[in-house]
Design a protein around this motif. Structure first.
Motif, mmCIF file in Angstrom:
data_model
loop_
_atom_site.group_PDB
_atom_site.id
_atom_site.type_symbol
_atom_site.label_atom_id
_atom_site.label_comp_id
_atom_site.label_asym_id
_atom_site.label_seq_id
_atom_site.Cartn_x
_atom_site.Cartn_y
_atom_site.Cartn_z
ATOM 1 N N GLU A 36 0.975 -1.260 -0.044
ATOM 2 C CA GLU A 36 -0.034 0.081 -0.102
ATOM 3 C C GLU A 36 1.010 1.222 -0.066
ATOM 4 O O GLU A 36 0.612 2.191 -0.604
ATOM 5 C CB GLU A 36 -0.870 -0.126 1.161
ATOM 6 N N LEU A 37 1.952 1.315 0.828
ATOM 7 C CA LEU A 37 2.780 2.200 0.722
ATOM 8 C C LEU A 37 3.574 2.464 -0.586
ATOM 9 O O LEU A 37 3.600 3.840 -0.937
ATOM 10 C CB LEU A 37 3.988 2.139 1.775
ATOM 11 N N PHE A 38 3.595 1.556 -1.373
ATOM 12 C CA PHE A 38 4.506 1.682 -2.625
ATOM 13 C C PHE A 38 3.287 2.078 -3.765
ATOM 14 O O PHE A 38 3.471 2.099 -5.127
ATOM 15 C CB PHE A 38 5.119 0.502 -3.091
ATOM 16 N N GLY A 39 1.963 1.920 -3.149
ATOM 17 C CA GLY A 39 0.909 2.416 -4.163
ATOM 18 C C GLY A 39 0.249 1.174 -4.871
ATOM 19 O O GLY A 39 -0.489 1.293 -6.053
ATOM 20 N N GLU A 40 0.617 0.036 -4.368
ATOM 21 C CA GLU A 40 -0.035 -1.410 -5.060
ATOM 22 C C GLU A 40 -1.223 -1.668 -4.022
ATOM 23 O O GLU A 40 -1.138 -1.833 -2.973
ATOM 24 C CB GLU A 40 0.814 -2.301 -5.085
ATOM 25 N N SER A 41 -2.204 -2.094 -4.853
ATOM 26 C CA SER A 41 -3.392 -2.550 -4.093
ATOM 27 C C SER A 41 -3.096 -3.930 -3.346
ATOM 28 O O SER A 41 -2.686 -4.890 -3.716
ATOM 29 C CB SER A 41 -4.571 -2.669 -4.998
ATOM 30 N N ALA A 42 -3.499 -3.895 -2.033
ATOM 31 C CA ALA A 42 -3.040 -4.930 -1.419
ATOM 32 C C ALA A 42 -4.336 -6.022 -1.405
ATOM 33 O O ALA A 42 -4.200 -7.037 -1.109
ATOM 34 C CB ALA A 42 -2.816 -4.760 0.339
ATOM 35 N N SER A 43 -5.427 -5.512 -1.621
ATOM 36 C CA SER A 43 -6.439 -6.186 -1.876
ATOM 37 C C SER A 43 -6.950 -6.916 -2.964
ATOM 38 O O SER A 43 -7.605 -7.839 -3.130
ATOM 39 C CB SER A 43 -7.936 -5.184 -1.545
ATOM 40 N N SER A 44 -6.043 -6.619 -4.189
ATOM 41 C CA SER A 44 -5.989 -7.338 -5.516
ATOM 42 C C SER A 44 -4.741 -7.763 -5.794
ATOM 43 O O SER A 44 -3.754 -7.333 -6.499
ATOM 44 C CB SER A 44 -6.575 -6.545 -6.326
ATOM 45 N N PRO A 45 -4.448 -9.225 -5.138
ATOM 46 C CA PRO A 45 -2.909 -9.667 -5.303
ATOM 47 C C PRO A 45 -3.043 -9.857 -6.878
ATOM 48 O O PRO A 45 -3.862 -10.179 -7.603
ATOM 49 C CB PRO A 45 -2.925 -10.927 -4.570
ATOM 50 N N ARG A 46 -1.702 -9.803 -7.332
ATOM 51 C CA ARG A 46 -1.157 -10.095 -8.711
ATOM 52 C C ARG A 46 -1.657 -11.646 -8.950
ATOM 53 O O ARG A 46 -1.363 -12.650 -8.184
ATOM 54 C CB ARG A 46 0.247 -9.880 -8.935
ATOM 55 N N LYS A 47 -2.203 -11.812 -10.286
ATOM 56 C CA LYS A 47 -2.395 -13.194 -10.551
ATOM 57 C C LYS A 47 -1.269 -13.957 -10.891
ATOM 58 O O LYS A 47 -0.342 -13.425 -11.546
ATOM 59 C CB LYS A 47 -3.428 -13.058 -11.893
ATOM 60 N N ARG A 48 -0.899 -14.897 -10.356
ATOM 61 C CA ARG A 48 0.188 -15.901 -10.570
ATOM 62 C C ARG A 48 -0.085 -17.086 -11.543
ATOM 63 O O ARG A 48 0.789 -17.927 -11.576
ATOM 64 C CB ARG A 48 0.860 -16.447 -9.203
ATOM 65 N N GLY A 49 -1.166 -17.281 -11.895
ATOM 66 C CA GLY A 49 -1.654 -18.487 -12.728
ATOM 67 C C GLY A 49 -2.242 -19.619 -11.802
ATOM 68 O O GLY A 49 -2.292 -19.262 -10.687
ATOM 69 N N PRO A 50 -2.475 -20.642 -12.365
ATOM 70 C CA PRO A 50 -3.129 -21.720 -11.584
ATOM 71 C C PRO A 50 -2.082 -22.325 -10.231
ATOM 72 O O PRO A 50 -1.064 -22.235 -10.637
ATOM 73 C CB PRO A 50 -3.438 -22.890 -12.654
ATOM 74 N N MET A 51 -2.634 -22.680 -9.286
ATOM 75 C CA MET A 51 -2.082 -23.077 -8.184
ATOM 76 C C MET A 51 -1.395 -24.381 -8.609
ATOM 77 O O MET A 51 -2.365 -25.247 -8.847
ATOM 78 C CB MET A 51 -2.905 -23.232 -6.884
ATOM 79 N N PRO A 52 -0.310 -24.776 -8.157
ATOM 80 C CA PRO A 52 0.150 -25.952 -8.226
ATOM 81 C C PRO A 52 -0.696 -26.963 -7.502
ATOM 82 O O PRO A 52 -1.203 -26.985 -6.615
ATOM 83 C CB PRO A 52 1.627 -26.164 -7.827
ATOM 84 N N ARG A 53 -0.781 -28.504 -8.379
ATOM 85 C CA ARG A 53 -1.590 -29.434 -7.537
ATOM 86 C C ARG A 53 -1.171 -29.813 -6.327
ATOM 87 O O ARG A 53 -2.202 -29.784 -5.371
ATOM 88 C CB ARG A 53 -1.476 -30.536 -8.359
ATOM 89 N N TRP A 54 0.145 -29.754 -5.982
ATOM 90 C CA TRP A 54 0.632 -30.280 -4.465
ATOM 91 C C TRP A 54 0.148 -29.201 -3.508
ATOM 92 O O TRP A 54 -0.112 -29.348 -2.359
ATOM 93 C CB TRP A 54 2.226 -30.590 -4.670
ATOM 94 N N GLN A 55 0.219 -27.844 -3.978
ATOM 95 C CA GLN A 55 -0.388 -26.766 -2.992
ATOM 96 C C GLN A 55 -1.634 -26.775 -2.909
ATOM 97 O O GLN A 55 -1.991 -26.397 -1.494
ATOM 98 C CB GLN A 55 0.356 -25.348 -3.933
ATOM 99 N N LYS A 56 -2.466 -27.156 -3.681
ATOM 100 C CA LYS A 56 -3.762 -27.300 -3.463
ATOM 101 C C LYS A 56 -3.997 -28.403 -2.281
ATOM 102 O O LYS A 56 -4.836 -28.434 -1.545
ATOM 103 C CB LYS A 56 -4.847 -27.803 -4.748
ATOM 104 N N HIS A 57 -3.320 -29.629 -2.526
ATOM 105 C CA HIS A 57 -3.458 -30.663 -1.528
ATOM 106 C C HIS A 57 -3.037 -30.211 -0.118
ATOM 107 O O HIS A 57 -3.648 -30.403 0.832
ATOM 108 C CB HIS A 57 -2.433 -31.943 -2.099
ATOM 109 N N ILE A 58 -1.848 -29.333 -0.102
ATOM 110 C CA ILE A 58 -1.440 -29.005 1.072
ATOM 111 C C ILE A 58 -2.609 -27.962 1.712
ATOM 112 O O ILE A 58 -2.768 -28.052 3.036
ATOM 113 C CB ILE A 58 -0.270 -28.011 1.138
#
Length: 120
Positions: A71-93
């Motif tokens: 927020e201090l740098f002027g980036e919206s904290a409420s709308s995180p940058r899209k990183r693409g689909p979540m890896p399958r193992w991360q979904k499992h975790i």
């Protein structure tokens, strides 16, 4: 070392955001300067972009203003940058983290057994 036009633009915009956050919280320059261990004049020079704020000071400024660094740098904290689909193992975790503790322990034991067997 002289400040470039791009740096000046960045520090002026940063200072404007700092002033907006400070005013929105009803904090004076003197109060925040005291919190940060600075003189009011030094803090004021950061807000108008006359001086470069040290990188090491930025987390303290964000904390004192109750905002994130994004927020201090002027980036919206409420709308995180899209990183693409979540890896399958991360979904499992994430799914495992939602299980009751006993089932989490069971899954952990199963994983440990599989990993131990794979290392043989």
């Amino acid at each position: 070392m002289p400040i470039t036009d791009d740096e000046r633009t960045f520090f002026v915009a940063l200072g404007e955001r700092m002033a907006q956050f400070r005013k929105a919280r009803g904090i004076t320059q003197a109060q925040i300067a005291e919190t940060l261990g600075l003189t009011q004049q030094t803090y004021q020079s950061y807000e108008v972009g006359r001086r470069r704020i040290p990188v090491s000071t930025l987390p303290s400024v964000a904390h004192a203003l109750s905002v994130s660094l994004e927020e201090l740098f002027g980036e919206s904290a409420s709308s995180p940058r899209k990183r693409g689909p979540m890896p399958r193992w991360q979904k499992h975790i994430e799914a495992i983290s939602q299980l009751p503790r006993a089932k989490q322990q069971f899954v952990a034991q199963m994983l440990e057994a599989v990993l131990a067997q794979a290392q043989q």
